[in-house]
Design a protein around this motif. Structure first.
Motif, PDB file in Angstrom:
ATOM      1  N   SER A  15       0.820  -1.219   0.000  1.00  0.00           N
ATOM      2  CA  SER A  15       0.000   0.000   0.000  1.00  0.00           C
ATOM      3  C   SER A  15       0.846   1.256   0.000  1.00  0.00           C
ATOM      4  CB  SER A  15      -0.924   0.004   1.224  1.00  0.00           C
ATOM      5  OG  SER A  15      -0.169  -0.080   2.429  1.00  0.00           O
ATOM      6  N   ARG A  16       2.125   1.115   0.346  1.00  0.00           N
ATOM      7  CA  ARG A  16       3.026   2.267   0.382  1.00  0.00           C
ATOM      8  C   ARG A  16       4.369   1.872  -0.197  1.00  0.00           C
ATOM      9  NH1 ARG A  16       2.227   4.793   6.492  1.00  0.00           N
ATOM     10  NH2 ARG A  16      -0.037   5.193   6.342  1.00  0.00           N
ATOM     11  N   GLY A  17       5.093   2.891  -0.637  1.00  0.00           N
ATOM     12  CA  GLY A  17       6.423   2.637  -1.154  1.00  0.00           C
ATOM     13  C   GLY A  17       6.677   3.341  -2.465  1.00  0.00           C
ATOM     14  N   LYS A  18       7.932   3.365  -2.862  1.00  0.00           N
ATOM     15  CA  LYS A  18       8.334   4.025  -4.102  1.00  0.00           C
ATOM     16  C   LYS A  18       7.911   3.195  -5.316  1.00  0.00           C
ATOM     17  CE  LYS A  18      12.397   6.295  -2.124  1.00  0.00           C
ATOM     18  NZ  LYS A  18      13.871   6.471  -2.227  1.00  0.00           N
ATOM     19  N   PRO A  19       7.608   3.870  -6.421  1.00  0.00           N
ATOM     20  CA  PRO A  19       7.291   3.129  -7.651  1.00  0.00           C
ATOM     21  C   PRO A  19       8.551   2.545  -8.272  1.00  0.00           C
ATOM     22  CG  PRO A  19       7.304   5.478  -8.081  1.00  0.00           C
ATOM     23  CD  PRO A  19       7.480   5.328  -6.589  1.00  0.00           C
ATOM     24  N   ALA A  20       8.364   1.703  -9.239  1.00  0.00           N
ATOM     25  CA  ALA A  20       9.486   1.105  -9.952  1.00  0.00           C
ATOM     26  C   ALA A  20      10.207   2.154 -10.787  1.00  0.00           C
ATOM     27  CB  ALA A  20       8.988  -0.027 -10.852  1.00  0.00           C
ATOM     28  N   ASP A  21      11.498   1.961 -10.947  1.00  0.00           N
ATOM     29  CA  ASP A  21      12.302   2.802 -11.831  1.00  0.00           C
ATOM     30  C   ASP A  21      12.820   1.908 -12.956  1.00  0.00           C
ATOM     31  OD1 ASP A  21      14.090   4.377 -13.169  1.00  0.00           O
ATOM     32  OD2 ASP A  21      15.161   5.075 -11.386  1.00  0.00           O
ATOM     33  N   PRO A  22      12.223   1.992 -14.146  1.00  0.00           N
ATOM     34  CA  PRO A  22      12.630   1.104 -15.247  1.00  0.00           C
ATOM     35  C   PRO A  22      14.123   1.146 -15.544  1.00  0.00           C
ATOM     36  CG  PRO A  22      10.609   2.274 -15.799  1.00  0.00           C
ATOM     37  CD  PRO A  22      11.130   2.900 -14.535  1.00  0.00           C
ATOM     38  N   ALA A  23      14.759   2.295 -15.280  1.00  0.00           N
ATOM     39  CA  ALA A  23      16.184   2.429 -15.579  1.00  0.00           C
ATOM     40  C   ALA A  23      17.050   1.596 -14.652  1.00  0.00           C
ATOM     41  CB  ALA A  23      16.589   3.902 -15.489  1.00  0.00           C
ATOM     42  N   GLU A  24      16.492   1.139 -13.525  1.00  0.00           N
ATOM     43  CA  GLU A  24      17.272   0.368 -12.556  1.00  0.00           C
ATOM     44  C   GLU A  24      17.124  -1.143 -12.731  1.00  0.00           C
ATOM     45  OE1 GLU A  24      16.208   1.667  -8.666  1.00  0.00           O
ATOM     46  OE2 GLU A  24      17.210   3.607  -8.862  1.00  0.00           O
ATOM     47  N   LEU A  25      16.274  -1.588 -13.641  1.00  0.00           N
ATOM     48  CA  LEU A  25      16.071  -3.016 -13.828  1.00  0.00           C
ATOM     49  C   LEU A  25      17.283  -3.667 -14.488  1.00  0.00           C
ATOM     50  CD1 LEU A  25      12.367  -3.149 -15.090  1.00  0.00           C
ATOM     51  CD2 LEU A  25      13.224  -3.417 -12.743  1.00  0.00           C
ATOM     52  N   SER A  26      17.484  -4.940 -14.188  1.00  0.00           N
ATOM     53  CA  SER A  26      18.546  -5.698 -14.846  1.00  0.00           C
ATOM     54  C   SER A  26      18.252  -5.830 -16.338  1.00  0.00           C
ATOM     55  CB  SER A  26      18.632  -7.099 -14.226  1.00  0.00           C
ATOM     56  OG  SER A  26      18.818  -7.037 -12.838  1.00  0.00           O
ATOM     57  N   PHE A  27      19.271  -6.227 -17.091  1.00  0.00           N
ATOM     58  CA  PHE A  27      19.142  -6.444 -18.534  1.00  0.00           C
ATOM     59  C   PHE A  27      18.721  -5.149 -19.233  1.00  0.00           C
ATOM     60  CE2 PHE A  27      18.060 -10.431 -16.317  1.00  0.00           C
ATOM     61  CZ  PHE A  27      19.104 -11.232 -16.758  1.00  0.00           C
ATOM     62  N   ARG A  28      19.618  -4.185 -19.185  1.00  0.00           N
ATOM     63  CA  ARG A  28      19.323  -2.844 -19.735  1.00  0.00           C
ATOM     64  C   ARG A  28      19.008  -2.866 -21.228  1.00  0.00           C
ATOM     65  NH1 ARG A  28      21.400   0.773 -15.852  1.00  0.00           N
ATOM     66  NH2 ARG A  28      21.098  -0.274 -13.845  1.00  0.00           N
ATOM     67  N   GLU A  29      19.451  -3.901 -21.926  1.00  0.00           N
ATOM     68  CA  GLU A  29      19.169  -3.985 -23.364  1.00  0.00           C
ATOM     69  C   GLU A  29      17.691  -4.133 -23.661  1.00  0.00           C
ATOM     70  OE1 GLU A  29      20.182  -8.304 -22.177  1.00  0.00           O
ATOM     71  OE2 GLU A  29      20.693  -6.253 -21.573  1.00  0.00           O
ATOM     72  N   LEU A  30      16.885  -4.414 -22.632  1.00  0.00           N
ATOM     73  CA  LEU A  30      15.451  -4.613 -22.824  1.00  0.00           C
ATOM     74  C   LEU A  30      14.625  -3.370 -22.528  1.00  0.00           C
ATOM     75  CD1 LEU A  30      15.082  -8.165 -21.216  1.00  0.00           C
ATOM     76  CD2 LEU A  30      15.404  -7.590 -23.627  1.00  0.00           C
ATOM     77  N   VAL A  31      15.271  -2.242 -22.306  1.00  0.00           N
ATOM     78  CA  VAL A  31      14.541  -1.013 -21.982  1.00  0.00           C
ATOM     79  C   VAL A  31      13.519  -0.678 -23.069  1.00  0.00           C
ATOM     80  CG1 VAL A  31      14.748   1.488 -21.754  1.00  0.00           C
ATOM     81  CG2 VAL A  31      16.296  -0.001 -20.492  1.00  0.00           C
ATOM     82  N   GLY A  32      13.922  -0.745 -24.333  1.00  0.00           N
ATOM     83  CA  GLY A  32      13.011  -0.415 -25.425  1.00  0.00           C
ATOM     84  C   GLY A  32      11.828  -1.360 -25.522  1.00  0.00           C
TER      85      GLY A  32
END
Length: 249
Positions: A15-32
């Motif tokens: 119910s509380r907490g920071k949202p996800a940051d896509p830039a911090e996820l593993s496998f940066r090649e999958l950002v697109g």
């Protein structure tokens, strides 16, 4: 070693907490690709026929509505996000420190929304399965296969790939080249519930023991101590997986 897991339809929430940051996820090649799927999912989830497109019933309407809040919803580490039969059997919380470290290095979850995730990645709960077809991507398994084959091949390194995915998620990508020669699909005779349970036990066993088999044959030998190894079958053709049939004792 690389251990591939499916996600779970059931997920924990906060119910509380920071949202996800896509830039911090593993496998940066999958950002697109992740950005493409997320945009398509949001667009579909806002449509009147969202439940039909996503293949879910009315009881999951609130979870589908949650797909519109993924940028702001509290995120959880993957190790806490997925629940259900396989993850209960895996029992990450019950592992000692060394086993948890190995799990963090070896376990990868294949996701319809994110492609692949490691246990430390933080993402919000979502509702999307790999057998869905989104208007802008087509069938998700085919979409992800174009991106995950290379990612999984690199992640495999020179170790055995222990594939504990269901067939739906196994279709979303596989190791190629030399890595495919060490790719083993764990198959469990019987109902899907027992299959999930046994695959969770297999993944947990490997993390707890720290075993590092280098070949499919060595993997079968390692598991034979705690499981009934029904048989190890070689690839049907080059580039396909070995199949290891196991049942829990």
């Amino acid at each position: 070693m690389l251990i591939l897991l499916p996600p779970s339809e059931s997920k924990s929430t906060r119910s509380r907490g920071k949202p996800a940051d896509p830039a911090e996820l593993s496998f940066r090649e999958l950002v697109g690709p992740r950005r493409t799927v997320a945009a398509e999912l949001a667009a579909v989830s806002a449509r009147p026929d969202a439940l039909e497109v996503l293949g879910v019933g009315a009881s999951l309407a609130e979870e589908v509505a949650g797909n519109l809040r993924l940028d702001t919803a509290p995120a959880l580490p993957v190790r806490e996000l997925y629940t259900g039969v396989l993850y209960d059997a895996l029992d990450l919380a019950g592992m000692d420190t060394a086993a948890r470290r190995r799990a963090g290095r070896w376990l990868v979850v294949v996701s319809a929304l994110h492609g692949v995730l490691r246990l430390g990645d933080r993402v919000a709960p979502y509702r999307l399965a790999m057998n869905v077809t989104l208007p802008g991507t087509g069938p998700l398994a085919r979409f992800w296969r174009e991106h995950l084959d290379a990612t999984l091949t690199t992640a495999a390194g020179d170790g055995v790939v222990v594939d504990c995915r269901s067939s739906t998620y196994a279709a979303a990508g596989s190791p190629r080249g030399a890595a495919a020669e060490r790719w083993v699909q764990v198959r469990v005779p019987g109902a899907s519930h027992m299959a999930k349970h046994t695959r969770g036990l297999v993944a947990g066993h490997l993390c707890r023991t720290g075993a590092t088999p280098r070949t499919p044959e060595q993997l079968a030998e390692e598991l034979a101590g705690d499981f009934t190894v029904v048989g190890l079958t070689g690839p049907a053709r080059p580039g396909k997986a070995w199949v290891l049939d196991v049942t829990a004792e």
